[in-house]
Design a protein around this motif. Structure first.
Motif, PDB file in Angstrom:
ATOM      1  N   LEU A  13     -10.338 134.924  14.242  1.00 20.84           N
ATOM      2  CA  LEU A  13      -9.899 134.670  12.861  1.00 20.84           C
ATOM      3  C   LEU A  13      -9.304 135.933  12.235  1.00 20.84           C
ATOM      4  CD1 LEU A  13     -12.790 132.413  11.507  1.00 20.84           C
ATOM      5  CD2 LEU A  13     -10.451 131.737  12.053  1.00 20.84           C
ATOM      6  N   MET A  25      -5.781 136.113  13.433  1.00 19.55           N
ATOM      7  CA  MET A  25      -5.088 134.813  13.429  1.00 19.55           C
ATOM      8  C   MET A  25      -3.727 134.899  12.759  1.00 19.55           C
ATOM      9  SD  MET A  25      -6.596 131.178  12.188  1.00 19.55           S
ATOM     10  CE  MET A  25      -5.663 129.661  12.407  1.00 19.55           C
ATOM     11  N   LYS A  55     -16.264 132.979  13.744  1.00 18.01           N
ATOM     12  CA  LYS A  55     -15.337 134.097  13.831  1.00 18.01           C
ATOM     13  C   LYS A  55     -14.087 133.787  14.654  1.00 18.01           C
ATOM     14  CE  LYS A  55     -18.545 137.905  13.110  1.00 18.01           C
ATOM     15  NZ  LYS A  55     -19.006 139.218  13.623  1.00 18.01           N
ATOM     16  N   TYR A  56     -14.018 132.565  15.222  1.00 18.16           N
ATOM     17  CA  TYR A  56     -12.878 132.210  16.072  1.00 18.16           C
ATOM     18  C   TYR A  56     -12.300 130.864  15.634  1.00 18.16           C
ATOM     19  CZ  TYR A  56     -14.398 135.948  19.180  1.00 18.16           C
ATOM     20  OH  TYR A  56     -14.736 137.158  19.695  1.00 18.16           O
ATOM     21  N   PHE A  57     -11.061 130.648  16.043  1.00 21.18           N
ATOM     22  CA  PHE A  57     -10.398 129.362  15.778  1.00 21.18           C
ATOM     23  C   PHE A  57      -9.848 128.815  17.115  1.00 21.18           C
ATOM     24  CE2 PHE A  57      -6.667 126.760  14.792  1.00 21.18           C
ATOM     25  CZ  PHE A  57      -7.245 125.847  13.901  1.00 21.18           C
ATOM     26  N   LYS A  69     -12.812 125.727  13.648  1.00 23.91           N
ATOM     27  CA  LYS A  69     -13.431 127.044  13.675  1.00 23.91           C
ATOM     28  C   LYS A  69     -14.671 126.985  14.549  1.00 23.91           C
ATOM     29  CE  LYS A  69     -11.903 128.192   8.977  1.00 23.91           C
ATOM     30  NZ  LYS A  69     -12.365 128.512   7.609  1.00 23.91           N
TER      31      LYS A  69
END
Length: 582
Positions: free
Chosen positions: A140, A143, A111-113, A120
């Motif tokens: 994300l 983003m 769910k994150y970058f 990721k």
């Protein structure tokens, strides 16, 4: 973690692949992936961490196995490659999973970058390892907006940089034009000063020639008059002699004539003696002539300026080589802030007309005041100045010291004094033109020590020296740096006073020890000579440039640096003095 009955075939295949890969195989695969940062590669030690990194860069999922298969084939890891190829053949017709999970935390979605690692990551990775590492993490979901804001901010910063570059270029052009105008004005001023000085010299030459011619004509006229009187006397004596032979009857008259003639003879004799004495002293009279001081001593004395040393904050002593014109070394005491203000001058007669004159730009200080030292050939001259409570108003005496250790055919190339920690000291050091030795003496002529520097100084002779106790700074001829020598029991090199690479190409020509630091005078070669006075720590570290300038002709090149308390002084060849703080 899910049970094996619900685990996807893709994850089971990756598990089988991880079982056949060694740690070295994993590191090789991580190296092939250029998207993984070097810092992240060092953290990857097993296949799971590798698969997580590939997934973070969107290089591996249930629909993307070809990249990993190509790398496995390239490394000839055939067993692992065949496992993935079988999976591709059997399961690749299925649809893409809507949600990708983390390979480290298998139950958690990506769910994150991470902007810093360019991959990721799941929430656990975001709030543990990546937060501890100080990474820049973005959700994300947000983003797109975040990237738009960052892109807009970056564009604004780029625009500001462009405007800054344009402003800098404009300033550079303005400075370039300003410097060009300044150089043109300086050249015109130099040319004007040059013709002014030449005019003064020519005017002085004509004046002195006219005076000499007038005095010569007057002297010749007087000589003819006195010769005429002598001839009259001879005629009178002849008449007297003739009369004496002719008759004795006029004896009384003859006696009177003889008495009168004797008186006249005595008067003529006195005149002749005075004329003879005046002719003898004529050269001395011209030698000690008082010339009006216009502040440019080189033009007046038509001699070579050797260097300068500071007596007080308002008294600086110039030393000139006038052996060819006046038969000695001339010392002129002036105010460093106003070169037209002259206190006194002293001419020291020197018999040695061939060897160069060198001087110490730091005065010797002992119980009876300050003393200026200079040397010619193998002889050291010590000027003893008289202090009246506020000024050094004249030279009381000059003592000379013959250094017998100077080899025949050689001469003293450098002389220096110092007073460590501001304590009085009656010692000085010299170097000669025939060896690499530094010799230390006191004012009585007693040799204190000899330091051999041949293992450290590559040039034929030492050009300038300065010292503080057992630490010596040496400038050799043709050297582009200053060597530091420590003489504490043994002689060893302990450092170098070297210019930064951005200032390379300049040669050191003068140096002093201030009591806490070195000051070195550097000058470049060429027509327009750049010069700098550089401050170094005692151990040789570069600190800063204290003063600098450019010389366009031989009259304004710097000759030496001296100092009084925390003020430094640079003497130029035209006797102008520049001061600076260090």
């Amino acid at each position: 973690m899910t049970s094996s009955s619900t685990t996807s075939p893709f994850r089971l295949t990756l598990l089988k692949v991880s079982d056949v890969l060694t740690e070295q195989n994993v590191q090789d695969l991580a190296f092939l992936c250029e998207d993984i940062s070097p810092a992240r590669r060092e953290l990857i030690t097993n296949a799971r961490e590798l698969f997580a990194a590939l997934q973070g860069h969107d290089l591996l999922n249930e629909r993307k196995v070809n990249v990993l298969i190509d790398w496995l084939d390239e490394l000839r890891l055939l067993e692992a490659s065949n496992l993935l190829k079988n999976y591709r053949k059997t399961h690749l017709t299925g649809h893409v999973k809507a949600q990708e999970n983390c390979f480290i935390h298998e139950d958690l979605p990506l769910k994150y970058f991470c902007v810093s690692c360019d991959s990721k990551i799941c929430p656990d990775c975001a709030f543990t390892a990546h937060r501890d590492a100080g990474c820049d993490v973005i959700s994300l979901d947000k983003m797109s907006n975040e990237m738009s804001q960052r892109r807009e901010k970056l564009m604004k910063e780029l625009e500001m940089l462009k405007r800054g570059i344009a402003s800098t270029e404009q300033l550079w052009e303005e400075k370039k034009e300003h410097l060009a105008r300044c150089r043109e004005i300086s050249r015109n001023e130099v040319q004007k000063d040059y013709f002014t000085l030449i005019g003064k010299v020519e005017s002085m030459k004509r004046l002195q020639t006219k005076l000499l011619d007038g005095k010569e004509l007057a002297d010749i006229k007087k000589i003819f008059e006195e010769k005429k009187e002598s001839q009259i006397l001879e005629n009178e004596l002849a008449i007297i002699t003739k009369c004496h032979k002719i008759s004795h009857e006029n004896a009384l008259d003859e006696i009177q004539k003889i008495s009168k003639s004797t008186k006249k003879t005595a008067e003529i004799k006195v005149k002749l003696e005075k004329q003879k004495e005046m002719l003898k002293n004529r050269s001395v009279d011209l030698l000690y002539r008082k010339v009006p001081n216009d502040g440019v001593f080189c033009s007046i004395t038509v001699s070579t300026l050797i260097g300068s040393s500071i007596l007080l904050s308002n008294q600086l002593l110039h030393t000139f080589d006038e052996r060819q014109t006046s038969g000695g070394v001339l010392l002129i005491c002036t105010d460093p802030k106003d070169s037209s203000k002259e206190y006194w001058r002293r001419l020291q007669k020197i018999d040695n007309q061939d060897d160069p004159v060198v001087m110490s730009n730091i005065n010797m200080v002992n119980d009876d005041g300050k003393h200026t030292l200079f040397a010619v050939g193998n002889t050291v001259f010590i000027e003893h100045h008289h202090y009246n409570g506020s000024l050094y108003d004249y030279v009381k005496s000059v003592s000379s010291l013959v250094i017998n250790e100077v080899p025949e055919g050689s001469w003293i190339t450098s002389i220096a004094t110092h007073y460590p920690n501001d304590d009085p000291n009656d010692e000085f050091i010299i170097s000669t033109s025939c060896d690499h030795s530094i010799r230390e003496y006191n004012v009585s002529g007693s040799a204190i020590r000899v330091i051999d520097t041949r293992d450290f100084v590559r040039s034929k002779a030492i050009y300038r020296i300065a010292y503080c106790g057992n630490l010596f700074a040496i400038i050799g001829r043709s050297l582009d740096d200053v060597i530091l020598i420590d003489v504490d029991g043994t002689v060893k090199q302990c450092g170098t006073l070297r210019l930064p690479s951005a200032m390379s190409g300049m040669l050191p020509i003068n140096i002093i020890w201030t009591g806490s630091k070195w000051l070195v005078l550097y000058i470049s070669e060429g027509v327009e000579k750049e010069w700098k006075v550089v401050h170094y720590k005692k151990t040789g570290e570069f600190v800063k440039v204290c003063d600098e300038g450019t010389s366009s002709n031989e009259l304004d090149v710097p000759l030496c640096v001296t100092r009084f308390q925390s003020t430094g002084y640079v003497t130029l060849a035209n006797t102008k003095v520049r001061s600076f703080q260090y």
